[in-house]
Design an enzyme around this catalytic site. Structure first.
Site, PDB file in Angstrom:
ATOM      1  N   ARG A  92      84.704  60.141   1.991  1.00 38.25           N
ATOM      2  CA  ARG A  92      85.631  60.320   3.015  1.00 38.25           C
ATOM      3  C   ARG A  92      86.851  61.006   2.574  1.00 38.25           C
ATOM      4  O   ARG A  92      87.418  62.016   3.162  1.00 38.25           O
ATOM      5  CB  ARG A  92      86.041  59.172   3.631  1.00 38.25           C
ATOM      6  CG  ARG A  92      85.408  58.294   4.673  1.00 38.25           C
ATOM      7  CD  ARG A  92      85.360  57.000   4.431  1.00 38.25           C
ATOM      8  NE  ARG A  92      84.377  56.578   3.519  1.00 38.25           N
ATOM      9  CZ  ARG A  92      82.889  56.475   3.519  1.00 38.25           C
ATOM     10  NH1 ARG A  92      82.423  56.670   4.633  1.00 38.25           N
ATOM     11  NH2 ARG A  92      82.299  56.074   2.774  1.00 38.25           N
ATOM     12  N   THR A  93      87.288  60.525   1.391  1.00 41.04           N
ATOM     13  CA  THR A  93      88.646  60.952   0.889  1.00 41.04           C
ATOM     14  C   THR A  93      88.430  62.563   0.500  1.00 41.04           C
ATOM     15  O   THR A  93      89.306  63.327   0.806  1.00 41.04           O
ATOM     16  CB  THR A  93      89.158  60.337  -0.233  1.00 41.04           C
ATOM     17  OG1 THR A  93      89.107  58.849   0.001  1.00 41.04           O
ATOM     18  CG2 THR A  93      90.615  60.572  -0.560  1.00 41.04           C
ATOM     19  N   LYS A 121      83.498  69.344 -23.560  1.00 39.26           N
ATOM     20  CA  LYS A 121      83.618  69.946 -24.618  1.00 39.26           C
ATOM     21  C   LYS A 121      84.891  68.988 -25.369  1.00 39.26           C
ATOM     22  O   LYS A 121      85.313  69.507 -26.622  1.00 39.26           O
ATOM     23  CB  LYS A 121      83.886  71.246 -24.647  1.00 39.26           C
ATOM     24  CG  LYS A 121      82.823  72.174 -24.048  1.00 39.26           C
ATOM     25  CD  LYS A 121      83.117  73.661 -23.962  1.00 39.26           C
ATOM     26  CE  LYS A 121      83.358  73.826 -22.690  1.00 39.26           C
ATOM     27  NZ  LYS A 121      83.614  75.483 -22.512  1.00 39.26           N
ATOM     28  N   ARG A 142      90.971  62.401  -7.493  1.00 35.58           N
ATOM     29  CA  ARG A 142      90.624  60.909  -7.557  1.00 35.58           C
ATOM     30  C   ARG A 142      90.019  60.579  -8.779  1.00 35.58           C
ATOM     31  O   ARG A 142      89.336  61.441  -9.548  1.00 35.58           O
ATOM     32  CB  ARG A 142      89.452  60.791  -6.709  1.00 35.58           C
ATOM     33  CG  ARG A 142      88.846  59.436  -6.622  1.00 35.58           C
ATOM     34  CD  ARG A 142      87.987  58.885  -5.720  1.00 35.58           C
ATOM     35  NE  ARG A 142      88.619  58.546  -4.829  1.00 35.58           N
ATOM     36  CZ  ARG A 142      88.192  57.957  -3.536  1.00 35.58           C
ATOM     37  NH1 ARG A 142      86.761  57.483  -3.642  1.00 35.58           N
ATOM     38  NH2 ARG A 142      88.741  57.582  -2.413  1.00 35.58           N
ATOM     39  N   HIS A 175      95.788  53.728  -3.383  1.00 32.56           N
ATOM     40  CA  HIS A 175      95.191  54.801  -2.593  1.00 32.56           C
ATOM     41  C   HIS A 175      96.137  54.751  -1.454  1.00 32.56           C
ATOM     42  O   HIS A 175      95.867  54.498  -0.342  1.00 32.56           O
ATOM     43  CB  HIS A 175      93.701  54.139  -2.103  1.00 32.56           C
ATOM     44  CG  HIS A 175      92.790  55.127  -1.619  1.00 32.56           C
ATOM     45  ND1 HIS A 175      92.962  56.547  -1.118  1.00 32.56           N
ATOM     46  CD2 HIS A 175      91.486  55.094  -1.393  1.00 32.56           C
ATOM     47  CE1 HIS A 175      92.165  57.154  -1.141  1.00 32.56           C
ATOM     48  NE2 HIS A 175      91.173  56.311  -0.854  1.00 32.56           N
TER      49      HIS A 175
HETATM   50  N1   CP Z   1      87.725  54.982   2.147  1.00 34.58           N
HETATM   51  C1   CP Z   1      87.638  55.740   0.829  1.00 34.58           C
HETATM   52  O1   CP Z   1      88.281  56.059  -0.055  1.00 34.58           O
HETATM   53  O2   CP Z   1      86.321  56.300   0.967  1.00 34.58           O
HETATM   54  P1   CP Z   1      85.796  57.149  -0.125  1.00 34.58           P
HETATM   55  O3   CP Z   1      85.517  56.576  -1.504  1.00 34.58           O
HETATM   56  O4   CP Z   1      84.275  57.631   0.442  1.00 34.58           O
HETATM   57  O5   CP Z   1      86.472  58.191  -0.328  1.00 34.58           O
END
Ligand code: CP
Length: 360
Positions: A92-93, A121, A142, A175
């Protein structure tokens, strides 16, 4: 032959001292001219910012409905480029940020694992991110490590080419953009019953390692008379730092393992998955806690306006038969993520007023 991953650990003088500081004392470092420059912590969002993002997301959603509106949006930032550096799994993110960029016309590049970059490397993650800054105007990251987005923003802001960094999830810690979309979902769902103020919210499941519930809890300081119910197995109780934060801001919270007692009381139930990926012994850990699941039978126990949320992905904690109940908003919640992330990016590039002007 597969190449063995090398690792380089570089020493950044001053980083450990900066990282250890209270978050409230660091916020200026991630702002520029009174506006957010990097989005690292949920604590960066105040009520006026949250309201501005929610209203902007709704305007973008409306504008994108027509071809003329969509063309206007996609011409706003077609001179900008973004890097999506997602080295921890995401559906999703990643997809919502990618589409949010495309809605605004931003060209995107992506890395979805360290095995295809020069990190194999031995290039450090910090040098990798600095390389992206040579090519793009925005980095969305992420990473499995707590503090990664903060460190990269700290490194880049001390160079001659700082670019905005957005935290798309940093280990079990934060998050912040999930918290944004959660607020947008709560506010939209409670639009006709006074908004989020005065509501009771249950957070259920692995609260210890769930970064979404942590970030959302921080945002509760922006709302009046909200009460939180932390419903978790003893091993996954909410951590003390969040509880201390809530006490400091006078936000009532209750902890229990008795989900049934909470179901009829609350206005929103925020379900979460057992975050086994952070386990030190995943094969010895169960991910099924039936007392902390929501089933079709529970639908009769909750209030008629009580919404059911989940950041997704889910495993067993919400039965699929719950999906068609009008109170189950998690599919809408994930779609809200695309609109509010587009709003956030529009804000970071300073085209938020241009979008608002379309409606004046
Ligand atoms: N809610 C969320 O962060 O989903 P993903 O891990 O699929 O990005």
């Amino acid at each position: 032959m597969t190449q063995q991953k090398e690792e380089t650990i570089q020493r950044y003088r001053g980083w450990n001292e900066f990282h250890a500081r209270e978050i409230s004392s660091k916020l200026d470092f991630f702002s520029n001219g009174g506006r957010l420059f990097d989005v690292i912590f949920a604590q960066q969002f105040d009520r006026s910012f949250l309201e501005a993002m929610c209203s902007l997301a709704s305007l973008i959603r409306l504008l994108a409905k027509t071809k003329t509106g969509a063309n206007k949006l996609s011409s706003l930032l077609n001179h900008k480029r973004a890097m999506l550096y997602f080295v921890q799994p995401s559906t999703r993110t990643f997809i919502s940020f990618l589409n949010a960029c495309h809605i605004l016309g931003i060209k995107t590049s992506e890395i979805r694992g360290t095995t295809t970059s020069s990190e194999v490397k031995g290039e450090s993650p910090e040098d990798t991110i600095r390389t992206f800054a040579s090519y793009v105007d925005l980095i969305i990251a992420r990473h499995p490590e707590e503090g990664f987005a903060e460190k990269t923003a700290w490194v880049l802001n001390r160079t001659e080419r700082p670019v905005s960094v957005v935290n798309g999830g940093s280990g079990p810690d934060q998050h912040p953009t999930q918290a944004l979309l959660d607020i947008y979902t709560l506010e939209r769902s409670f639009e006709h019953i006074g908004g989020l103020d005065g509501k009771k919210i249950a957070m259920v499941g692995d609260l210890k390692r769930g970064r979404t519930v942590r970030s959302l809890s921080y945002l509760m300081k922006n709302y009046q008379d909200v009460e939180l119910y932390f419903v978790a197995p003893d091993v996954f109780r909410m951590k003390d730092d969040i509880k201390e934060f809530l006490k400091k801001h006078g936000i009532p919270f209750f902890e229990t393992e008795d989900f049934n007692s909470v179901k009829p009381l609350v206005d929103a139930i925020y379900m979460t998955r057992i975050q086994k990926e952070y386990s030190e012994a995943p094969s010895q850990e169960t991910d099924i806690y039936p007392e902390f699941h929501l089933t079709r039978d529970d639908l009769g126990l909750i209030q008629s306006h009580c919404i059911i949320m989940h950041p997704l992905p889910r495993r067993y904690e919400i039965e699929v038969e719950v999906d068609n109940d009008p109170r189950a908003v998690y599919w809408r919640q994930e779609r809200n993520g695309m609109w509010i992330r587009a709003a956030l990016i529009a804000y970071l590039f300073g085209v938020d007023e241009t979008i608002r002007n379309e409606f004046r």
